[in-house]
Design a protein around this motif. Structure first.
Motif, PDB file in Angstrom:
ATOM      1  N   SER A   9     -25.958 -39.687  27.135  1.00 37.62           N
ATOM      2  CA  SER A   9     -26.141 -39.302  28.534  1.00 37.62           C
ATOM      3  C   SER A   9     -25.258 -40.155  29.428  1.00 37.62           C
ATOM      4  O   SER A   9     -24.796 -41.221  29.045  1.00 37.62           O
ATOM      5  N   ASP A  39     -27.815 -30.015  30.437  1.00 34.63           N
ATOM      6  CA  ASP A  39     -28.171 -31.052  31.404  1.00 34.63           C
ATOM      7  C   ASP A  39     -27.044 -32.056  31.653  1.00 34.63           C
ATOM      8  O   ASP A  39     -27.213 -33.022  32.380  1.00 34.63           O
ATOM      9  N   SER A  41     -25.533 -33.884  29.272  1.00 27.95           N
ATOM     10  CA  SER A  41     -25.396 -34.841  28.187  1.00 27.95           C
ATOM     11  C   SER A  41     -24.618 -34.198  27.042  1.00 27.95           C
ATOM     12  O   SER A  41     -24.283 -33.017  27.075  1.00 27.95           O
ATOM     13  N   GLU A  43     -24.498 -33.879  22.725  1.00 23.80           N
ATOM     14  CA  GLU A  43     -25.229 -34.078  21.485  1.00 23.80           C
ATOM     15  C   GLU A  43     -24.231 -34.135  20.342  1.00 23.80           C
ATOM     16  O   GLU A  43     -23.289 -33.347  20.285  1.00 23.80           O
TER      17      GLU A  43
END
Length: 89
Positions: A9, A39, A41, A43
């Motif tokens: 993040s 959002d 961020s 992954e």
């Protein structure tokens, strides 16, 4: 062999984070994937020899030039099969 999933993040989208992660993974000899999340961020899943995975996690924590990584949440996942490194949209 170790496999981890990491959620990164901070200000990490739009700075070539996914491309840089793929290039770093190739240099370290780890497999996995990286994708942007809605959002903001990122992954990533990384698999390889334990030492190489640790070096990749350290790089994810710093991020490429231009990224401002706020945090990296790491979860161990079981290794089911070897994977190649891919980038998802």
């Amino acid at each position: 062999m170790r496999r981890v999933r990491a959620v990164i993040s901070g200000d990490v989208q739009g700075v070539g984070f996914r491309y840089s992660a793929r290039e770093r993974a190739r240099r370290l000899g780890v497999a996995g994937w990286v994708r942007n999340l809605p959002d903001g961020s990122v992954e990533a899943e990384v698999e390889g020899e334990a030492g190489a995975v640790e070096r990749m996690l350290a790089w994810l924590d710093r991020g490429p030039s231009g990224a401002r990584v706020a945090s990296v949440a790491v979860t161990e996942t079981p290794v089911l099969h070897a994977a190649e490194f891919t980038i998802e949209r």
